[in-house]
Design a protein around this motif. Structure first.
Motif, short mmCIF file in Angstrom:
data_model
loop_
_atom_site.label_atom_id
_atom_site.label_comp_id
_atom_site.label_asym_id
_atom_site.label_seq_id
_atom_site.Cartn_x
_atom_site.Cartn_y
_atom_site.Cartn_z
N ASN A 57 61.70 -32.20 14.03
CA ASN A 57 61.07 -33.31 16.00
C ASN A 57 59.93 -32.69 15.30
O ASN A 57 59.16 -34.10 15.91
CB ASN A 57 61.75 -31.56 16.33
CG ASN A 57 62.81 -31.67 16.49
OD1 ASN A 57 63.90 -32.43 16.39
ND2 ASN A 57 63.10 -30.23 17.65
N LYS A 58 59.14 -32.06 14.81
CA LYS A 58 57.08 -32.08 14.80
C LYS A 58 57.52 -33.42 14.12
O LYS A 58 56.93 -34.21 14.26
CB LYS A 58 56.44 -31.20 14.23
CG LYS A 58 55.37 -31.52 14.55
CD LYS A 58 54.60 -31.31 15.63
CE LYS A 58 53.15 -31.46 15.81
NZ LYS A 58 52.87 -31.86 17.36
N ALA A 59 57.81 -33.66 12.33
CA ALA A 59 57.77 -34.55 11.80
C ALA A 59 57.92 -35.72 12.26
O ALA A 59 56.95 -36.87 12.29
CB ALA A 59 57.82 -34.51 10.63
N ASN A 60 59.15 -36.31 13.11
CA ASN A 60 59.44 -37.22 13.95
C ASN A 60 58.45 -37.45 14.34
O ASN A 60 58.15 -38.71 14.56
CB ASN A 60 60.83 -37.06 14.33
CG ASN A 60 61.43 -38.13 14.64
OD1 ASN A 60 61.75 -38.77 13.82
ND2 ASN A 60 61.96 -38.74 15.92
N ALA A 61 57.71 -36.66 15.44
CA ALA A 61 56.79 -36.84 16.74
C ALA A 61 55.55 -37.51 16.35
O ALA A 61 54.93 -38.26 16.93
CB ALA A 61 57.01 -35.19 17.39
N ILE A 62 55.34 -37.07 15.20
CA ILE A 62 53.69 -37.99 14.75
C ILE A 62 53.71 -39.16 13.41
O ILE A 62 53.25 -39.38 13.34
CB ILE A 62 53.02 -36.76 13.75
CG1 ILE A 62 54.07 -36.07 12.31
CG2 ILE A 62 52.61 -35.18 15.34
CD1 ILE A 62 52.77 -34.96 12.03
N GLY A 63 55.62 -39.40 13.72
CA GLY A 63 56.03 -40.12 12.38
C GLY A 63 56.14 -39.97 10.94
O GLY A 63 56.25 -41.13 9.96
N LEU A 64 55.84 -38.95 10.40
CA LEU A 64 56.17 -38.55 9.48
C LEU A 64 57.35 -39.18 8.51
O LEU A 64 57.60 -39.02 7.82
CB LEU A 64 55.49 -37.23 8.65
CG LEU A 64 54.25 -35.75 9.68
CD1 LEU A 64 54.93 -34.46 8.77
CD2 LEU A 64 53.89 -36.90 7.82
N ARG A 65 58.20 -38.93 9.74
CA ARG A 65 59.95 -39.70 8.69
C ARG A 65 59.76 -41.19 9.01
O ARG A 65 61.24 -41.80 9.06
CB ARG A 65 60.90 -38.23 10.11
CG ARG A 65 61.32 -37.41 9.70
CD ARG A 65 61.93 -36.68 10.77
NE ARG A 65 63.65 -37.27 10.39
CZ ARG A 65 64.06 -36.32 11.04
NH1 ARG A 65 63.94 -35.57 12.09
NH2 ARG A 65 65.33 -37.03 10.08
N ALA A 66 58.99 -41.86 9.80
CA ALA A 66 59.62 -43.35 10.12
C ALA A 66 59.42 -43.74 8.23
O ALA A 66 59.44 -43.10 7.78
CB ALA A 66 57.73 -44.19 10.08
#
Length: 206
Positions: free
Chosen positions: A143-152
C-alpha cells in the motif's frame, strides 16, 4: 584528437541534460538505462530483462541505487558471508552492504539464497527500507509503495515473481519518492529531482 573528443563529450552532456523525464511516467527503457549507468546491470543482463529477479540481483540493485554504490568495488573478498555465498561470489559485496544496512537479511539456517526469485512484496519491502519507509508485511509495504509511486508501471501483484526489468523500474521510481525525513530520495544521492522529475544528465554526471 583530444579537442575533438572533448567537443563530442560536451555535446553529449548538453544533449543528455535536456532529457528530463517524470519517474512515474518513465518507460522501462529509462529505468533499465539508469540501472546500467549505475552499474546494477551489465549490458548482457539488460538484454535479458524477462529473466526472474533473484535475491542476489536485488541486493546489487539496492546498492547501485544507494549512497553506497561506490563501496562495492572496495569490499574485496572478505570471508564467507553465508553458507551459500562465499567471499568470491560476484554478489558478495552487494549482499554484504544490503544486509549491513538492513535492506535485506539472511535466513535462520545461515543461508542467503542468492538465486531465489524475489516477489513483488519482498522487493517493495527492500525498496521502502532503502528509502527509510517501513510498515507491516506485506500489505502495508504494498500500500505504501503504491501511495508513493514505487509501483508505477509495475503490473505485478502480491505473491508474483519480479523480473529484472521490474526491479529496475521499482528502484528507478524510488528516486522521486520522499524519505521519512521528507527529502526526495534521489537528491540524497546527488541527483537532480525537480517537481517529481529526474534529470537523467545528473545521474550520468554523478
Amino acid at each position: 584528437m583530444k579537442k575533438r573528443f572533448l567537443a563530442l563529450l560536451l555535446s553529449v552532456c548538453i544533449g543528455v541534460s535536456m532529457l528530463v523525464l517524470p519517474a512515474s511516467a518513465a518507460g522501462s527503457n529509462t529505468a533499465v538505462q539508469t540501472a546500467v549507468t549505475l552499474g546494477a546491470f551489465s549490458t548482457e543482463e539488460a538484454a535479458g530483462l524477462s529473466t526472474p529477479l533473484t535475491r542476489g540481483q536485488l541486493a546489487k540493485l539496492l546498492v547501485a541505487f544507494s549512497a553506497y554504490h561506490d563501496n562495492a568495488n572496495t569490499q574485496g573478498s572478505i570471508g564467507t558471508l553465508y553458507t551459500d555465498v562465499n567471499g568470491s561470489s560476484a554478489y558478495a559485496p552487494y549482499i554484504r552492504i544490503a544486509v549491513q544496512q538492513g535492506w535485506m537479511s539472511g535466513y535462520t539456517d545461515g543461508s542467503f539464497r542468492p538465486n531465489q526469485t524475489v516477489t513483488l512484496e519482498e522487493a517493495c519491502t527492500a525498496a521502502l527500507t532503502l528509502t527509510t519507509l517501513t510498515g507491516g508485511f506485506p500489505a502495508a509495504q504494498l500500500n505504501k509503495a503504491n501511495a508513493i509511486g514505487l509501483r508505477a508501471n509495475l503490473s505485478r501483484t502480491q505473491g508474483q515473481a519480479m523480473t529484472m526489468e521490474d526491479g529496475a523500474i521499482l528502484l528507478y521510481n524510488a528516486l522521486t519518492a520522499n524519505t521519512a525525513s521528507g527529502s526526495v530520495y534521489g537528491t540524497t544521492l546527488g541527483f537532480t529531482v525537480t517537481n517529481g522529475q529526474v534529470d537523467v544528465s545528473s545521474i550520468l554526471l554523478s
